[in-house]
Design an enzyme around this catalytic site. Structure first.
Site, mmCIF file in Angstrom:
data_model
loop_
_atom_site.group_PDB
_atom_site.id
_atom_site.type_symbol
_atom_site.label_atom_id
_atom_site.label_comp_id
_atom_site.label_asym_id
_atom_site.label_seq_id
_atom_site.Cartn_x
_atom_site.Cartn_y
_atom_site.Cartn_z
ATOM 1 N N ASP A 159 22.202 -19.422 -14.909
ATOM 2 C CA ASP A 159 23.358 -18.628 -14.515
ATOM 3 C C ASP A 159 23.013 -17.367 -13.730
ATOM 4 O OD1 ASP A 159 26.099 -18.414 -14.400
ATOM 5 O OD2 ASP A 159 26.175 -17.016 -16.093
ATOM 6 N N HIS A 218 -4.913 -5.748 -5.334
ATOM 7 C CA HIS A 218 -3.495 -6.108 -5.490
ATOM 8 C C HIS A 218 -3.020 -5.917 -6.925
ATOM 9 C CE1 HIS A 218 -3.223 -8.653 -1.557
ATOM 10 N NE2 HIS A 218 -3.336 -7.359 -1.351
ATOM 11 N N ASP A 248 0.382 2.845 -4.687
ATOM 12 C CA ASP A 248 0.747 2.269 -3.389
ATOM 13 C C ASP A 248 2.173 1.776 -3.565
ATOM 14 O OD1 ASP A 248 1.143 0.749 -1.105
ATOM 15 O OD2 ASP A 248 -0.821 -0.245 -1.184
ATOM 16 N N ASP A 275 5.599 2.296 3.350
ATOM 17 C CA ASP A 275 4.376 1.820 2.688
ATOM 18 C C ASP A 275 3.406 2.995 2.596
ATOM 19 O OD1 ASP A 275 2.270 0.337 1.746
ATOM 20 O OD2 ASP A 275 1.985 -0.858 3.553
ATOM 21 N N HIS A 283 -11.110 -4.287 3.056
ATOM 22 C CA HIS A 283 -9.850 -4.709 3.667
ATOM 23 C C HIS A 283 -9.679 -4.049 5.029
ATOM 24 C CE1 HIS A 283 -7.819 -0.891 2.637
ATOM 25 N NE2 HIS A 283 -8.290 -1.015 1.398
ATOM 26 N N HIS A 315 -1.576 -2.489 9.355
ATOM 27 C CA HIS A 315 -0.771 -3.653 9.745
ATOM 28 C C HIS A 315 0.522 -3.154 10.358
ATOM 29 C CE1 HIS A 315 1.478 -2.773 6.006
ATOM 30 N NE2 HIS A 315 0.289 -2.635 5.439
ATOM 31 N N HIS A 323 4.457 -6.101 5.680
ATOM 32 C CA HIS A 323 3.500 -6.604 6.670
ATOM 33 C C HIS A 323 4.380 -7.256 7.711
ATOM 34 C CE1 HIS A 323 -0.556 -6.527 4.433
ATOM 35 N NE2 HIS A 323 0.240 -5.626 3.942
ATOM 36 N N GLU A 355 -4.601 2.903 6.531
ATOM 37 C CA GLU A 355 -4.836 2.885 5.093
ATOM 38 C C GLU A 355 -6.270 2.589 4.683
ATOM 39 O OE1 GLU A 355 -3.102 -0.626 3.126
ATOM 40 O OE2 GLU A 355 -1.967 -0.956 4.965
ATOM 41 N N TYR A 371 -13.779 1.691 -2.763
ATOM 42 C CA TYR A 371 -13.625 1.089 -4.095
ATOM 43 C C TYR A 371 -15.014 0.840 -4.655
ATOM 44 C CZ TYR A 371 -9.327 0.343 -1.542
ATOM 45 O OH TYR A 371 -8.218 0.537 -0.763
ATOM 46 N N ARG A 413 -7.452 5.058 -2.050
ATOM 47 C CA ARG A 413 -6.867 4.648 -0.761
ATOM 48 C C ARG A 413 -5.852 5.711 -0.365
ATOM 49 N NH1 ARG A 413 -5.709 -0.030 -1.942
ATOM 50 N NH2 ARG A 413 -3.498 -0.051 -2.444
ATOM 51 N N GLU A 470 -2.754 6.066 2.501
ATOM 52 C CA GLU A 470 -2.010 5.250 3.462
ATOM 53 C C GLU A 470 -0.787 5.993 3.975
ATOM 54 O OE1 GLU A 470 -0.380 1.593 1.833
ATOM 55 O OE2 GLU A 470 -0.135 0.784 3.853
HETATM 56 N N1 GLY Z 1 1.403 -2.176 0.176
HETATM 57 C C1 GLY Z 1 0.818 -3.256 0.846
HETATM 58 C C2 GLY Z 1 -0.182 -2.799 1.811
HETATM 59 O O1 GLY Z 1 -0.549 -1.659 1.798
HETATM 60 O O2 GLY Z 1 -0.600 -3.523 2.667
HETATM 61 MN MN MN Z 2 -0.035 -1.230 3.867
HETATM 62 MN MN MN Z 3 0.486 -0.063 0.827
#
Ligand code: GLY
Ligand code: MN
Ligand code: MN
Length: 464
Positions: free
Chosen positions: A38, A247, A264, A275, A358, A362, A369, A409, A413, A430, A432
Protein backbone atom coordinates in the site's frame (compact mmCIF):
# COMPACT_ATOMS: atom_id res chain seq x y z
CA UNK A 1 3.24 35.01 -26.22
CA UNK A 2 6.86 34.46 -25.29
CA UNK A 3 8.05 30.90 -24.84
CA UNK A 4 8.59 29.62 -21.33
CA UNK A 5 11.86 27.92 -20.40
CA UNK A 6 10.54 24.47 -21.18
CA UNK A 7 9.10 25.46 -24.57
CA UNK A 8 12.42 27.05 -25.42
CA UNK A 9 14.27 23.85 -24.46
CA UNK A 10 11.93 21.74 -26.59
CA UNK A 11 12.43 24.11 -29.52
CA UNK A 12 16.20 23.75 -29.17
CA UNK A 13 15.92 19.98 -28.94
CA UNK A 14 13.71 19.89 -32.05
CA UNK A 15 16.36 21.91 -33.88
CA UNK A 16 19.02 19.38 -32.82
CA UNK A 17 16.77 16.58 -34.06
CA UNK A 18 16.43 18.31 -37.44
CA UNK A 19 20.18 18.83 -37.66
CA UNK A 20 20.65 15.13 -36.91
CA UNK A 21 18.31 14.04 -39.70
CA UNK A 22 14.91 14.36 -38.05
CA UNK A 23 12.59 11.86 -36.44
CA UNK A 24 10.35 11.54 -33.43
CA UNK A 25 11.63 11.78 -29.86
CA UNK A 26 9.89 9.96 -27.04
CA UNK A 27 10.79 10.32 -23.38
CA UNK A 28 8.89 9.25 -20.32
CA UNK A 29 9.15 10.36 -16.74
CA UNK A 30 10.31 8.00 -13.99
CA UNK A 31 8.01 5.14 -13.03
CA UNK A 32 6.49 4.86 -9.58
CA UNK A 33 8.19 2.18 -7.52
CA UNK A 34 6.04 0.16 -5.11
CA UNK A 35 7.61 -0.46 -1.72
CA UNK A 36 4.93 -2.76 -0.42
CA UNK A 37 1.23 -3.47 -0.85
CA UNK A 38 0.00 0.00 0.00
CA UNK A 39 2.88 2.42 -0.35
CA UNK A 40 5.43 3.51 -2.93
CA UNK A 41 8.99 4.73 -2.58
CA UNK A 42 9.00 8.55 -2.53
CA UNK A 43 8.30 9.67 -6.09
CA UNK A 44 10.95 11.59 -8.03
CA UNK A 45 10.43 12.60 -11.68
CA UNK A 46 12.98 11.74 -14.37
CA UNK A 47 15.48 14.60 -14.61
CA UNK A 48 15.55 14.86 -18.41
CA UNK A 49 11.79 14.57 -18.77
CA UNK A 50 11.32 17.33 -16.22
CA UNK A 51 14.01 19.45 -17.87
CA UNK A 52 11.89 19.42 -21.04
CA UNK A 53 8.42 19.78 -19.52
CA UNK A 54 8.49 21.12 -15.95
CA UNK A 55 5.83 18.47 -15.27
CA UNK A 56 6.24 16.32 -12.19
CA UNK A 57 3.25 13.98 -12.18
CA UNK A 58 4.05 10.30 -12.59
CA UNK A 59 2.90 8.31 -15.62
CA UNK A 60 3.70 10.97 -18.24
CA UNK A 61 5.38 10.77 -21.67
CA UNK A 62 6.60 13.57 -23.92
CA UNK A 63 6.51 13.13 -27.68
CA UNK A 64 8.46 15.67 -29.70
CA UNK A 65 8.65 15.71 -33.47
CA UNK A 66 11.66 17.25 -35.21
CA UNK A 67 9.22 19.76 -36.69
CA UNK A 68 8.81 21.13 -33.16
CA UNK A 69 5.32 19.75 -32.61
CA UNK A 70 5.00 18.48 -29.05
CA UNK A 71 2.46 16.30 -27.28
CA UNK A 72 2.19 15.21 -23.68
CA UNK A 73 0.66 11.94 -22.54
CA UNK A 74 -0.60 12.23 -18.97
CA UNK A 75 -3.12 10.69 -16.64
CA UNK A 76 -6.63 11.93 -17.37
CA UNK A 77 -8.49 13.73 -14.61
CA UNK A 78 -10.25 11.18 -12.44
CA UNK A 79 -12.17 12.41 -9.37
CA UNK A 80 -12.04 8.96 -7.75
CA UNK A 81 -8.23 8.59 -8.12
CA UNK A 82 -7.68 12.20 -7.12
CA UNK A 83 -9.30 11.50 -3.73
CA UNK A 84 -6.43 9.09 -3.07
CA UNK A 85 -3.51 10.63 -4.94
CA UNK A 86 -4.25 14.33 -5.24
CA UNK A 87 -4.90 16.73 -8.08
CA UNK A 88 -4.02 15.77 -11.64
CA UNK A 89 -3.39 18.38 -14.27
CA UNK A 90 -5.39 16.37 -16.80
CA UNK A 91 -5.47 16.29 -20.58
CA UNK A 92 -7.60 19.40 -21.11
CA UNK A 93 -5.45 21.75 -19.02
CA UNK A 94 -2.03 20.40 -20.08
CA UNK A 95 -1.52 22.34 -23.35
CA UNK A 96 -2.14 25.78 -21.85
CA UNK A 97 -0.26 25.03 -18.61
CA UNK A 98 2.79 23.35 -20.14
CA UNK A 99 2.87 25.02 -23.55
CA UNK A 100 2.67 21.71 -25.43
CA UNK A 101 0.76 21.61 -28.71
CA UNK A 102 -1.43 18.70 -27.68
CA UNK A 103 -2.12 16.33 -24.82
CA UNK A 104 -3.60 12.85 -24.71
CA UNK A 105 -4.62 10.29 -22.11
CA UNK A 106 -1.51 8.22 -21.49
CA UNK A 107 -3.67 5.10 -21.69
CA UNK A 108 -3.83 5.82 -25.45
CA UNK A 109 -0.03 6.20 -25.76
CA UNK A 110 0.38 3.52 -28.42
CA UNK A 111 -2.15 5.12 -30.77
CA UNK A 112 -0.69 8.61 -30.18
CA UNK A 113 2.82 7.42 -31.01
CA UNK A 114 1.86 5.31 -34.01
CA UNK A 115 0.05 8.26 -35.56
CA UNK A 116 3.22 10.35 -35.31
CA UNK A 117 5.84 7.74 -36.07
CA UNK A 118 4.65 6.82 -39.56
CA UNK A 119 7.28 8.02 -42.06
CA UNK A 120 9.59 9.42 -39.36
CA UNK A 121 13.18 8.65 -40.37
CA UNK A 122 14.18 7.70 -36.82
CA UNK A 123 12.76 7.11 -33.38
CA UNK A 124 14.77 8.76 -30.61
CA UNK A 125 14.53 7.68 -26.98
CA UNK A 126 16.99 7.59 -24.08
CA UNK A 127 18.90 4.31 -24.41
CA UNK A 128 19.20 2.45 -21.14
CA UNK A 129 15.98 3.98 -19.81
CA UNK A 130 14.71 0.54 -18.84
CA UNK A 131 13.19 -2.57 -20.34
CA UNK A 132 9.70 -1.06 -20.44
CA UNK A 133 10.70 1.76 -22.80
CA UNK A 134 12.68 -0.55 -25.10
CA UNK A 135 9.74 -2.98 -25.15
CA UNK A 136 7.28 -0.22 -26.08
CA UNK A 137 9.56 1.05 -28.87
CA UNK A 138 9.91 -2.49 -30.25
CA UNK A 139 6.14 -2.85 -30.12
CA UNK A 140 5.55 0.41 -32.05
CA UNK A 141 8.08 -0.51 -34.70
CA UNK A 142 6.60 -4.00 -35.09
CA UNK A 143 3.11 -2.56 -35.38
CA UNK A 144 4.19 -0.15 -38.12
CA UNK A 145 6.15 -2.80 -40.01
CA UNK A 146 3.10 -5.06 -40.01
CA UNK A 147 1.28 -2.34 -41.96
CA UNK A 148 3.97 -1.92 -44.60
CA UNK A 149 1.66 -3.22 -47.35
CA UNK A 150 -0.74 -0.38 -46.56
CA UNK A 151 2.02 2.12 -47.28
CA UNK A 152 3.04 2.70 -43.66
CA UNK A 153 6.77 3.42 -43.28
CA UNK A 154 8.38 2.37 -40.02
CA UNK A 155 11.51 4.26 -38.95
CA UNK A 156 14.63 2.39 -39.98
CA UNK A 157 16.75 3.76 -37.15
CA UNK A 158 16.67 3.93 -33.36
CA UNK A 159 18.80 6.70 -31.88
CA UNK A 160 19.86 7.68 -28.37
CA UNK A 161 18.02 10.82 -27.27
CA UNK A 162 20.26 11.12 -24.20
CA UNK A 163 23.17 12.27 -26.36
CA UNK A 164 21.26 15.42 -27.33
CA UNK A 165 19.53 16.11 -24.01
CA UNK A 166 22.64 15.47 -21.91
CA UNK A 167 24.58 18.01 -23.93
CA UNK A 168 21.86 20.60 -23.31
CA UNK A 169 21.73 19.81 -19.60
CA UNK A 170 25.50 20.22 -19.26
CA UNK A 171 25.16 23.99 -19.74
CA UNK A 172 23.13 25.61 -16.99
CA UNK A 173 21.18 28.80 -17.71
CA UNK A 174 20.82 31.70 -15.28
CA UNK A 175 17.62 30.31 -13.77
CA UNK A 176 19.21 26.93 -13.14
CA UNK A 177 22.29 28.51 -11.58
CA UNK A 178 20.07 30.63 -9.33
CA UNK A 179 18.33 27.47 -8.10
CA UNK A 180 21.65 25.68 -7.62
CA UNK A 181 22.95 28.66 -5.67
CA UNK A 182 19.96 28.45 -3.32
CA UNK A 183 20.36 24.68 -2.96
CA UNK A 184 24.07 25.11 -2.13
CA UNK A 185 23.30 27.81 0.45
CA UNK A 186 20.77 25.60 2.22
CA UNK A 187 23.27 22.75 2.26
CA UNK A 188 26.04 25.02 3.52
CA UNK A 189 23.77 26.20 6.34
CA UNK A 190 22.97 22.58 7.15
CA UNK A 191 26.70 21.84 7.48
CA UNK A 192 27.09 24.86 9.76
CA UNK A 193 24.18 23.62 11.85
CA UNK A 194 25.75 20.15 12.13
CA UNK A 195 29.14 21.55 13.20
CA UNK A 196 27.57 23.80 15.80
CA UNK A 197 25.42 20.95 17.10
CA UNK A 198 28.46 18.72 17.61
CA UNK A 199 30.35 21.56 19.31
CA UNK A 200 27.44 22.26 21.67
CA UNK A 201 27.14 18.60 22.60
CA UNK A 202 30.84 18.28 23.43
CA UNK A 203 30.79 21.57 25.35
CA UNK A 204 27.93 20.24 27.48
CA UNK A 205 29.47 16.76 27.94
CA UNK A 206 33.19 16.77 27.05
CA UNK A 207 33.53 13.03 27.61
CA UNK A 208 30.25 12.18 25.95
CA UNK A 209 29.53 10.85 22.51
CA UNK A 210 27.32 11.89 19.60
CA UNK A 211 25.84 9.34 17.23
CA UNK A 212 26.20 9.80 13.49
CA UNK A 213 22.43 9.71 13.04
CA UNK A 214 22.01 12.61 15.45
CA UNK A 215 24.22 14.73 13.18
CA UNK A 216 22.33 13.47 10.12
CA UNK A 217 19.07 14.58 11.74
CA UNK A 218 20.41 18.13 12.00
CA UNK A 219 21.23 18.14 8.27
CA UNK A 220 17.85 16.78 7.24
CA UNK A 221 16.05 19.20 9.54
CA UNK A 222 17.76 22.17 7.92
CA UNK A 223 17.13 20.87 4.38
CA UNK A 224 13.45 20.35 4.92
CA UNK A 225 12.64 23.42 6.99
CA UNK A 226 14.17 25.54 4.22
CA UNK A 227 11.97 24.00 1.56
CA UNK A 228 14.38 21.52 -0.04
CA UNK A 229 12.38 18.50 -1.12
CA UNK A 230 14.92 15.84 -0.14
CA UNK A 231 18.62 15.04 0.14
CA UNK A 232 20.22 14.89 -3.31
CA UNK A 233 21.87 11.58 -2.25
CA UNK A 234 22.10 9.61 1.01
CA UNK A 235 24.04 11.72 3.50
CA UNK A 236 27.46 10.46 4.54
CA UNK A 237 28.15 11.20 8.20
CA UNK A 238 31.30 9.33 9.12
CA UNK A 239 32.79 9.31 12.62
CA UNK A 240 36.57 8.88 12.82
CA UNK A 241 37.80 5.84 10.89
CA UNK A 242 34.48 5.49 9.05
CA UNK A 243 35.59 8.43 6.91
CA UNK A 244 37.98 6.05 5.17
CA UNK A 245 34.98 4.12 3.78
CA UNK A 246 34.20 6.21 0.72
CA UNK A 247 30.50 5.38 0.39
CA UNK A 248 29.79 5.09 4.11
CA UNK A 249 26.20 6.08 4.99
CA UNK A 250 25.24 7.83 8.21
CA UNK A 251 24.78 5.04 10.69
CA UNK A 252 24.87 4.71 14.47
CA UNK A 253 28.59 4.89 15.25
CA UNK A 254 29.71 7.13 18.09
CA UNK A 255 31.66 10.30 17.55
CA UNK A 256 34.08 11.07 20.39
CA UNK A 257 36.12 14.14 21.32
CA UNK A 258 39.36 13.96 19.34
CA UNK A 259 37.69 12.30 16.31
CA UNK A 260 37.17 13.93 12.98
CA UNK A 261 33.68 13.89 11.50
CA UNK A 262 33.28 13.80 7.72
CA UNK A 263 29.94 14.96 6.35
CA UNK A 264 29.16 14.64 2.65
CA UNK A 265 25.61 15.90 2.30
CA UNK A 266 23.59 18.14 0.01
CA UNK A 267 19.95 18.86 -0.56
CA UNK A 268 17.87 18.74 -3.70
CA UNK A 269 15.90 21.92 -4.29
CA UNK A 270 13.33 22.21 -7.07
CA UNK A 271 14.99 19.41 -8.99
CA UNK A 272 18.62 20.59 -8.56
CA UNK A 273 21.33 18.98 -6.45
CA UNK A 274 24.04 20.36 -4.23
CA UNK A 275 27.00 18.34 -3.01
CA UNK A 276 29.18 19.53 -0.12
CA UNK A 277 31.74 17.78 2.04
CA UNK A 278 33.33 19.17 5.17
CA UNK A 279 35.55 17.43 7.69
CA UNK A 280 35.70 18.92 11.16
CA UNK A 281 36.94 17.98 14.63
CA UNK A 282 34.05 16.62 16.71
CA UNK A 283 34.89 18.82 19.69
CA UNK A 284 36.00 21.83 17.67
CA UNK A 285 39.80 21.48 17.86
CA UNK A 286 41.95 19.81 15.20
CA UNK A 287 44.83 17.72 16.57
CA UNK A 288 48.26 18.54 15.02
CA UNK A 289 48.16 15.36 12.90
CA UNK A 290 44.62 16.08 11.70
CA UNK A 291 45.48 19.66 10.90
CA UNK A 292 48.62 18.67 9.00
CA UNK A 293 46.64 16.45 6.65
CA UNK A 294 43.71 18.90 6.50
CA UNK A 295 45.98 21.65 5.21
CA UNK A 296 47.24 19.35 2.45
CA UNK A 297 43.70 18.56 1.28
CA UNK A 298 42.73 22.23 1.45
CA UNK A 299 45.75 23.21 -0.65
CA UNK A 300 44.88 20.47 -3.13
CA UNK A 301 41.37 21.78 -3.40
CA UNK A 302 42.69 25.30 -4.01
CA UNK A 303 44.86 23.93 -6.80
CA UNK A 304 41.79 22.28 -8.33
CA UNK A 305 39.84 25.55 -8.04
CA UNK A 306 42.67 27.42 -9.80
CA UNK A 307 42.60 24.82 -12.59
CA UNK A 308 38.84 25.25 -13.16
CA UNK A 309 38.29 27.94 -15.77
CA UNK A 310 37.12 28.24 -19.38
CA UNK A 311 39.60 26.66 -21.74
CA UNK A 312 40.98 24.28 -19.14
CA UNK A 313 39.95 20.64 -19.26
CA UNK A 314 37.64 19.08 -16.68
CA UNK A 315 40.37 16.62 -15.66
CA UNK A 316 42.98 19.36 -15.12
CA UNK A 317 41.47 19.93 -11.66
CA UNK A 318 42.17 16.30 -10.80
CA UNK A 319 45.75 16.41 -12.02
CA UNK A 320 46.34 19.65 -10.07
CA UNK A 321 44.89 18.13 -6.89
CA UNK A 322 46.84 14.88 -7.28
CA UNK A 323 50.11 16.81 -7.57
CA UNK A 324 49.52 18.77 -4.36
CA UNK A 325 48.24 15.73 -2.49
CA UNK A 326 51.19 13.60 -3.59
CA UNK A 327 53.70 16.27 -2.61
CA UNK A 328 51.89 16.50 0.74
CA UNK A 329 52.07 12.74 1.22
CA UNK A 330 55.83 12.86 0.67
CA UNK A 331 56.31 15.85 2.99
CA UNK A 332 54.17 14.31 5.75
CA UNK A 333 55.91 10.94 5.48
CA UNK A 334 52.82 9.06 4.35
CA UNK A 335 54.85 8.06 1.31
CA UNK A 336 58.50 7.13 1.73
CA UNK A 337 60.72 9.03 -0.72
CA UNK A 338 63.27 6.22 -0.65
CA UNK A 339 60.60 3.78 -1.78
CA UNK A 340 58.54 5.84 -4.25
CA UNK A 341 60.94 8.56 -5.46
CA UNK A 342 59.90 12.15 -6.07
CA UNK A 343 56.46 13.61 -6.76
CA UNK A 344 56.58 12.82 -10.48
CA UNK A 345 57.63 9.24 -9.79
CA UNK A 346 54.86 8.79 -7.21
CA UNK A 347 52.26 10.14 -9.64
CA UNK A 348 53.55 8.03 -12.54
CA UNK A 349 53.54 4.84 -10.45
CA UNK A 350 50.15 5.72 -8.86
CA UNK A 351 51.72 5.32 -5.42
CA UNK A 352 49.51 8.20 -4.24
CA UNK A 353 46.44 6.01 -4.79
CA UNK A 354 47.12 4.32 -1.44
CA UNK A 355 45.69 7.48 0.16
CA UNK A 356 43.70 9.11 -2.67
CA UNK A 357 41.78 6.69 -4.82
CA UNK A 358 38.89 8.66 -6.32
CA UNK A 359 38.48 11.39 -8.91
CA UNK A 360 38.41 15.09 -7.98
CA UNK A 361 35.01 16.02 -9.37
CA UNK A 362 32.00 15.43 -11.54
CA UNK A 363 29.30 17.39 -13.32
CA UNK A 364 26.59 18.65 -10.97
CA UNK A 365 23.06 19.66 -11.90
CA UNK A 366 19.68 18.00 -11.74
CA UNK A 367 21.49 14.85 -10.66
CA UNK A 368 24.34 14.84 -8.18
CA UNK A 369 26.53 13.02 -10.69
CA UNK A 370 24.96 14.90 -13.54
CA UNK A 371 24.77 13.91 -17.17
CA UNK A 372 27.23 15.25 -19.72
CA UNK A 373 30.10 13.87 -21.76
CA UNK A 374 33.40 13.93 -19.88
CA UNK A 375 35.52 13.43 -22.99
CA UNK A 376 36.11 15.72 -25.95
CA UNK A 377 34.73 13.35 -28.57
CA UNK A 378 35.61 15.63 -31.50
CA UNK A 379 39.33 15.36 -30.78
CA UNK A 380 41.69 12.55 -31.68
CA UNK A 381 42.43 9.88 -29.11
CA UNK A 382 45.90 9.99 -27.58
CA UNK A 383 47.59 8.62 -24.45
CA UNK A 384 45.84 10.07 -21.36
CA UNK A 385 45.86 9.38 -17.63
CA UNK A 386 42.46 7.94 -16.72
CA UNK A 387 40.57 8.28 -13.44
CA UNK A 388 42.40 5.29 -12.00
CA UNK A 389 45.78 6.88 -12.67
CA UNK A 390 46.55 4.50 -15.58
CA UNK A 391 47.87 5.60 -18.93
CA UNK A 392 45.30 4.64 -21.56
CA UNK A 393 44.63 5.71 -25.13
CA UNK A 394 41.41 7.73 -25.12
CA UNK A 395 39.89 11.05 -26.13
CA UNK A 396 41.10 14.04 -24.11
CA UNK A 397 38.99 15.39 -21.27
CA UNK A 398 36.26 17.95 -22.03
CA UNK A 399 37.23 21.61 -22.31
CA UNK A 400 35.38 23.68 -19.70
CA UNK A 401 32.99 26.44 -20.79
CA UNK A 402 30.94 29.00 -18.85
CA UNK A 403 27.70 27.54 -17.48
CA UNK A 404 29.12 24.12 -16.67
CA UNK A 405 28.99 23.17 -12.98
CA UNK A 406 31.50 20.82 -11.38
CA UNK A 407 32.36 19.58 -7.92
CA UNK A 408 35.92 19.86 -6.59
CA UNK A 409 36.47 17.22 -3.94
CA UNK A 410 39.98 16.03 -3.10
CA UNK A 411 40.63 13.93 -0.02
CA UNK A 412 43.09 11.82 1.93
CA UNK A 413 42.20 8.49 3.53
CA UNK A 414 44.77 6.81 5.75
CA UNK A 415 44.27 3.16 6.60
CA UNK A 416 46.78 1.56 8.96
CA UNK A 417 49.69 0.00 7.06
CA UNK A 418 53.34 -0.85 7.55
CA UNK A 419 55.46 2.26 7.10
CA UNK A 420 52.55 4.69 7.54
CA UNK A 421 53.13 6.95 10.60
CA UNK A 422 50.72 5.84 13.30
CA UNK A 423 49.63 9.37 14.18
CA UNK A 424 47.81 9.53 10.81
CA UNK A 425 46.05 6.17 11.05
CA UNK A 426 42.29 6.23 10.51
CA UNK A 427 42.21 9.86 9.45
CA UNK A 428 39.84 10.44 6.51
CA UNK A 429 39.43 13.95 5.11
CA UNK A 430 37.52 15.24 2.10
CA UNK A 431 36.65 18.82 1.21
CA UNK A 432 34.06 19.35 -1.51
CA UNK A 433 32.61 22.47 -3.07
CA UNK A 434 30.38 23.23 -6.05
CA UNK A 435 31.88 25.43 -8.76
CA UNK A 436 30.14 27.24 -11.61
CA UNK A 437 32.47 27.86 -14.55
CA UNK A 438 32.31 31.60 -15.34
CA UNK A 439 33.81 33.77 -18.07
CA UNK A 440 36.79 34.53 -15.83
CA UNK A 441 37.35 31.31 -13.92
CA UNK A 442 34.95 29.65 -11.55
CA UNK A 443 32.67 30.69 -8.73
CA UNK A 444 32.21 28.52 -5.64
CA UNK A 445 28.54 28.56 -4.68
CA UNK A 446 28.89 26.37 -1.59
CA UNK A 447 31.22 28.44 0.55
CA UNK A 448 28.47 29.49 2.96
CA UNK A 449 30.11 26.99 5.30
CA UNK A 450 33.69 27.71 6.41
CA UNK A 451 36.48 25.63 4.98
CA UNK A 452 39.69 27.01 6.54
CA UNK A 453 40.67 25.06 9.67
CA UNK A 454 40.80 28.19 11.84
CA UNK A 455 37.40 29.34 10.62
CA UNK A 456 35.85 25.96 11.36
CA UNK A 457 37.32 26.08 14.88
CA UNK A 458 36.07 29.64 15.35
CA UNK A 459 32.57 28.67 14.22
CA UNK A 460 32.54 25.75 16.60
CA UNK A 461 33.64 27.96 19.51
CA UNK A 462 30.74 30.36 18.97
CA UNK A 463 27.98 29.98 21.54
CA UNK A 464 25.54 32.51 20.16
N1 GLY B 1 28.19 12.89 -2.73
C1 GLY B 1 28.61 12.13 -3.82
C2 GLY B 1 29.89 12.61 -4.35
O1 GLY B 1 30.52 13.42 -3.73
O2 GLY B 1 30.28 12.28 -5.43
MN1 MN C 1 30.62 14.91 -5.31
MN1 MN D 1 29.75 14.62 -2.14
Amino acid sequence: MSMNTFEERRARLAKSLREAGGGLAVIRTAPERPRNADSDHPYRHDSSFHYLTGFDEPGAWLVLHASGESALGCHASDPEMEIWHGHRLGVDAAPATLGVDAAFDVDTLDAAILARLDAAPAVWFPFGAGAEVARRVDGWLAALRSRARSGVEAPMVQRDLSVLVNEMRLFKDAGEIATMRRAAQISADAHVRAMRYAAARFRATPNGTVREYEIEAELLHEFRRRGAQSPAYPAIVAAGANACVLHYAASDAELRAGDLCLIDAGCELDGYASDITRTFPADGRFTPAQRELYEIVLAAQQASIDATRPGARQRDAHHAAVRVLTQGMLDAGLLDRDAVGNVDDAIRSSAYRQFYMHGTGHWLGRDVHDVGEYLSLGEAAAPQIDGMGREVVMKPSRVLEPGMVVTLEPGLYVRPAVGVPERFWHIGIRIEDDAVVTEAGCELISRGVPVAANEIEALMRRTS
